[in-house]
Design a protein around this motif. Structure first.
Motif, PDB file in Angstrom:
ATOM      1  N   ARG A  78       0.860  -1.192  -0.064  1.00  0.00           N
ATOM      2  CA  ARG A  78      -0.113   0.213  -0.009  1.00  0.00           C
ATOM      3  C   ARG A  78       0.865   1.347   0.125  1.00  0.00           C
ATOM      4  NH1 ARG A  78      -1.405   3.468   3.351  1.00  0.00           N
ATOM      5  NH2 ARG A  78      -0.743   2.626   5.138  1.00  0.00           N
ATOM      6  N   ILE A  79       1.946   1.228   0.653  1.00  0.00           N
ATOM      7  CA  ILE A  79       2.915   2.594   0.896  1.00  0.00           C
ATOM      8  C   ILE A  79       3.439   2.744  -0.351  1.00  0.00           C
ATOM      9  CG2 ILE A  79       5.293   3.240   1.932  1.00  0.00           C
ATOM     10  CD1 ILE A  79       4.220   1.724   4.421  1.00  0.00           C
ATOM     11  N   ILE A  80       4.027   1.460  -1.195  1.00  0.00           N
ATOM     12  CA  ILE A  80       4.497   1.657  -2.356  1.00  0.00           C
ATOM     13  C   ILE A  80       3.533   2.176  -3.464  1.00  0.00           C
ATOM     14  CG2 ILE A  80       5.454   0.241  -4.288  1.00  0.00           C
ATOM     15  CD1 ILE A  80       6.645  -1.719  -1.983  1.00  0.00           C
ATOM     16  N   GLY A  81       2.244   1.595  -3.622  1.00  0.00           N
ATOM     17  CA  GLY A  81       1.368   2.184  -4.553  1.00  0.00           C
ATOM     18  C   GLY A  81       1.136   3.635  -4.082  1.00  0.00           C
ATOM     19  N   THR A  82       1.117   4.089  -2.971  1.00  0.00           N
ATOM     20  CA  THR A  82       0.799   5.425  -2.773  1.00  0.00           C
ATOM     21  C   THR A  82       2.072   6.398  -3.036  1.00  0.00           C
ATOM     22  OG1 THR A  82      -0.548   4.823  -0.548  1.00  0.00           O
ATOM     23  CG2 THR A  82       0.414   7.144  -0.673  1.00  0.00           C
ATOM     24  N   VAL A  83       3.418   6.035  -3.149  1.00  0.00           N
ATOM     25  CA  VAL A  83       4.546   6.938  -3.377  1.00  0.00           C
ATOM     26  C   VAL A  83       5.142   6.808  -4.763  1.00  0.00           C
ATOM     27  CG1 VAL A  83       5.107   7.177  -0.672  1.00  0.00           C
ATOM     28  CG2 VAL A  83       6.358   5.427  -2.268  1.00  0.00           C
ATOM     29  N   THR A  84       4.447   5.706  -5.415  1.00  0.00           N
ATOM     30  CA  THR A  84       5.349   5.325  -6.683  1.00  0.00           C
ATOM     31  C   THR A  84       5.169   6.511  -7.647  1.00  0.00           C
ATOM     32  OG1 THR A  84       5.075   3.709  -8.516  1.00  0.00           O
ATOM     33  CG2 THR A  84       3.008   4.660  -7.920  1.00  0.00           C
ATOM     34  N   ARG A  85       4.492   7.469  -7.668  1.00  0.00           N
ATOM     35  CA  ARG A  85       4.448   8.455  -8.812  1.00  0.00           C
ATOM     36  C   ARG A  85       5.527   9.616  -8.179  1.00  0.00           C
ATOM     37  NH1 ARG A  85      -1.470   9.403 -11.330  1.00  0.00           N
ATOM     38  NH2 ARG A  85      -1.905   7.187 -11.390  1.00  0.00           N
ATOM     39  N   LEU A  99       1.201  -2.451  -8.163  1.00  0.00           N
ATOM     40  CA  LEU A  99       1.516  -2.673  -9.528  1.00  0.00           C
ATOM     41  C   LEU A  99       0.873  -1.753 -10.433  1.00  0.00           C
ATOM     42  CD1 LEU A  99       1.961  -6.558  -9.302  1.00  0.00           C
ATOM     43  CD2 LEU A  99       3.752  -4.967  -9.955  1.00  0.00           C
ATOM     44  N   THR A 100      -0.498  -1.402 -10.433  1.00  0.00           N
ATOM     45  CA  THR A 100      -1.121  -0.769 -11.379  1.00  0.00           C
ATOM     46  C   THR A 100      -0.767   0.882 -10.940  1.00  0.00           C
ATOM     47  OG1 THR A 100      -3.243  -0.689 -10.015  1.00  0.00           O
ATOM     48  CG2 THR A 100      -3.057  -2.198 -11.603  1.00  0.00           C
ATOM     49  N   GLU A 101      -0.399   1.144 -10.062  1.00  0.00           N
ATOM     50  CA  GLU A 101       0.075   2.451  -9.677  1.00  0.00           C
ATOM     51  C   GLU A 101       1.312   2.668 -10.311  1.00  0.00           C
ATOM     52  OE1 GLU A 101      -1.737   5.225  -8.413  1.00  0.00           O
ATOM     53  OE2 GLU A 101      -3.507   3.803  -8.676  1.00  0.00           O
ATOM     54  N   THR A 102       2.121   1.785 -10.181  1.00  0.00           N
ATOM     55  CA  THR A 102       3.666   1.897 -10.654  1.00  0.00           C
ATOM     56  C   THR A 102       3.426   2.105 -12.012  1.00  0.00           C
ATOM     57  OG1 THR A 102       4.380   0.517  -8.862  1.00  0.00           O
ATOM     58  CG2 THR A 102       5.694   0.566 -10.727  1.00  0.00           C
ATOM     59  N   ALA A 110       7.672   0.905 -16.883  1.00  0.00           N
ATOM     60  CA  ALA A 110       7.095  -0.069 -16.144  1.00  0.00           C
ATOM     61  C   ALA A 110       6.046  -0.823 -16.768  1.00  0.00           C
ATOM     62  CB  ALA A 110       6.981   0.555 -14.710  1.00  0.00           C
ATOM     63  N   GLN A 111       5.316   0.565 -17.418  1.00  0.00           N
ATOM     64  CA  GLN A 111       3.788  -0.056 -18.105  1.00  0.00           C
ATOM     65  C   GLN A 111       4.313  -1.044 -19.021  1.00  0.00           C
ATOM     66  OE1 GLN A 111       2.185   2.821 -20.565  1.00  0.00           O
ATOM     67  NE2 GLN A 111       0.339   2.219 -19.632  1.00  0.00           N
ATOM     68  N   LYS A 112       5.295  -1.015 -19.941  1.00  0.00           N
ATOM     69  CA  LYS A 112       5.755  -2.094 -20.949  1.00  0.00           C
ATOM     70  C   LYS A 112       5.963  -3.434 -20.387  1.00  0.00           C
ATOM     71  CE  LYS A 112       7.548   1.475 -24.229  1.00  0.00           C
ATOM     72  NZ  LYS A 112       8.509   1.982 -24.751  1.00  0.00           N
ATOM     73  N   GLU A 113       6.539  -3.215 -19.201  1.00  0.00           N
ATOM     74  CA  GLU A 113       7.144  -4.597 -18.447  1.00  0.00           C
ATOM     75  C   GLU A 113       5.771  -5.108 -17.835  1.00  0.00           C
ATOM     76  OE1 GLU A 113       9.352  -6.016 -14.316  1.00  0.00           O
ATOM     77  OE2 GLU A 113       9.899  -4.063 -15.176  1.00  0.00           O
ATOM     78  N   LEU A 114       4.922  -4.388 -17.296  1.00  0.00           N
ATOM     79  CA  LEU A 114       3.760  -4.712 -16.414  1.00  0.00           C
ATOM     80  C   LEU A 114       2.669  -5.492 -17.234  1.00  0.00           C
ATOM     81  CD1 LEU A 114       4.281  -2.427 -13.376  1.00  0.00           C
ATOM     82  CD2 LEU A 114       4.658  -4.945 -13.414  1.00  0.00           C
ATOM     83  N   VAL A 115       2.129  -4.590 -18.170  1.00  0.00           N
ATOM     84  CA  VAL A 115       1.091  -4.881 -19.024  1.00  0.00           C
ATOM     85  C   VAL A 115       0.700  -6.732 -19.214  1.00  0.00           C
ATOM     86  CG1 VAL A 115      -0.561  -4.694 -21.138  1.00  0.00           C
ATOM     87  CG2 VAL A 115       0.213  -2.689 -19.674  1.00  0.00           C
ATOM     88  N   PRO A 116       2.001  -6.875 -19.921  1.00  0.00           N
ATOM     89  CA  PRO A 116       2.080  -8.513 -20.176  1.00  0.00           C
ATOM     90  C   PRO A 116       1.685  -9.403 -19.006  1.00  0.00           C
ATOM     91  CG  PRO A 116       3.683  -7.540 -21.495  1.00  0.00           C
ATOM     92  CD  PRO A 116       2.932  -6.669 -20.349  1.00  0.00           C
ATOM     93  N   GLU A 117       2.355  -8.928 -17.650  1.00  0.00           N
ATOM     94  CA  GLU A 117       2.149  -9.713 -16.362  1.00  0.00           C
ATOM     95  C   GLU A 117       0.923  -9.379 -16.195  1.00  0.00           C
ATOM     96  OE1 GLU A 117       4.437 -11.325 -14.874  1.00  0.00           O
ATOM     97  OE2 GLU A 117       6.343 -11.173 -15.947  1.00  0.00           O
ATOM     98  N   PHE A 118       0.147  -8.475 -16.038  1.00  0.00           N
ATOM     99  CA  PHE A 118      -1.204  -8.233 -15.692  1.00  0.00           C
ATOM    100  C   PHE A 118      -2.202  -9.190 -16.344  1.00  0.00           C
ATOM    101  CE2 PHE A 118      -0.659  -3.388 -14.646  1.00  0.00           C
ATOM    102  CZ  PHE A 118      -0.052  -3.810 -13.760  1.00  0.00           C
ATOM    103  N   LYS A 119      -1.955  -9.443 -17.757  1.00  0.00           N
ATOM    104  CA  LYS A 119      -2.734 -10.441 -18.444  1.00  0.00           C
ATOM    105  C   LYS A 119      -2.515 -11.760 -17.905  1.00  0.00           C
ATOM    106  CE  LYS A 119      -3.149  -7.034 -22.267  1.00  0.00           C
ATOM    107  NZ  LYS A 119      -2.624  -6.966 -23.790  1.00  0.00           N
ATOM    108  N   GLU A 120      -1.339 -12.140 -17.716  1.00  0.00           N
ATOM    109  CA  GLU A 120      -0.930 -13.574 -17.019  1.00  0.00           C
ATOM    110  C   GLU A 120      -1.806 -13.641 -15.525  1.00  0.00           C
ATOM    111  OE1 GLU A 120       3.109 -14.602 -17.064  1.00  0.00           O
ATOM    112  OE2 GLU A 120       3.427 -14.055 -19.030  1.00  0.00           O
ATOM    113  N   ILE A 121      -1.604 -12.412 -14.982  1.00  0.00           N
ATOM    114  CA  ILE A 121      -2.306 -12.524 -13.636  1.00  0.00           C
ATOM    115  C   ILE A 121      -3.612 -12.677 -13.589  1.00  0.00           C
ATOM    116  CG2 ILE A 121      -2.867 -11.299 -11.454  1.00  0.00           C
ATOM    117  CD1 ILE A 121       0.113  -9.811 -11.947  1.00  0.00           C
TER     118      ILE A 121
END
Length: 132
Positions: free
Chosen positions: A53-60, A92-95, A102-113
Motif C-alpha cells: 500500500r505504501i509503495i502504491g501511494t508513493v510510486t508517482r 503494480l497498477t499505480e506503478t 514499467a507499463q511496458k514490463e507490467l501489462v503482459p504480467e497483468f494479463k497473465e495474472i
C-alpha cells in the motif's frame, strides 16, 4: 515511525524546506523506501499488504526507486491471501500508471495474472487499469 512522518510531510508538501534540509529528508525517505521494499517478503501478512500500500501511494513521486519493488510485488500476486494480492495489484497498477517503462514490463504480467486470479476484487483492479 519518524520515517513515516517525514515521508508524508515531504509527499504532501505541508512543509517548506531549504535545499539542505530537503536533501536530508529525501535521503531519509529513500532509505525508508529501501526498508519498505525489503519487507515485501516479510512472513507477516499484515506487513506485506501495508508495504504494498505504501509503495502504491508513493510510486508517482519516486518512480525509479519503486521499480525495485516490482519483483517482490509480482511474487505477492501469487500469495494465498486475497488482501496481499489486492495490495500488490494496487501497487503494480499505480506503478504502471506512473512510468511508461514499467507499463511496458507490467501489462503482459497483468494479463497473465488475470488468467489465474479468481477473486473479482483483485481482478477488477487489473481490469480497470487495462480498461477491459
Amino acid at each position: 515511525r519518524q520515517y513515516v512522518k517525514i515521508v508524508y510531510a515531504v509527499l504532501r508538501k505541508k512543509q517548506k524546506f531549504n535545499q539542505g534540509v530537503l536533501h536530508r529528508k529525501l535521503t531519509v525517505t529513500l532509505n525508508c523506501l529501501d526498508f519498505v521494499i525489503k519487507h515485501l517478503k516479510d512472513s507477516a501478512p499484515r506487513v506485506k499488504w501495508e508495504v504494498a500500500r505504501i509503495i502504491g501511494t508513493v510510486t508517482r513521486r519516486f518512480p525509479n526507486k519503486v521499480k525495485e519493488a516490482i519483483p517482490g510485488l509480482l511474487e505477492n500476486t501469487n500469495d494465498k491471501s486475497t488482501v496481499i494480492r489486492w495490495s500488490a495489484a494496487f501497487a503494480l497498477t499505480e506503478t504502471a500508471k506512473g512510468s511508461k517503462e514499467a507499463q511496458k514490463e507490467l501489462v503482459p504480467e497483468f494479463k497473465e495474472i488475470l488468467a489465474r486470479e479468481d477473486n473479482n476484487g483483485v481482478r477488477n483492479i487489473y481490469l480497470k487499469y487495462l480498461k477491459i
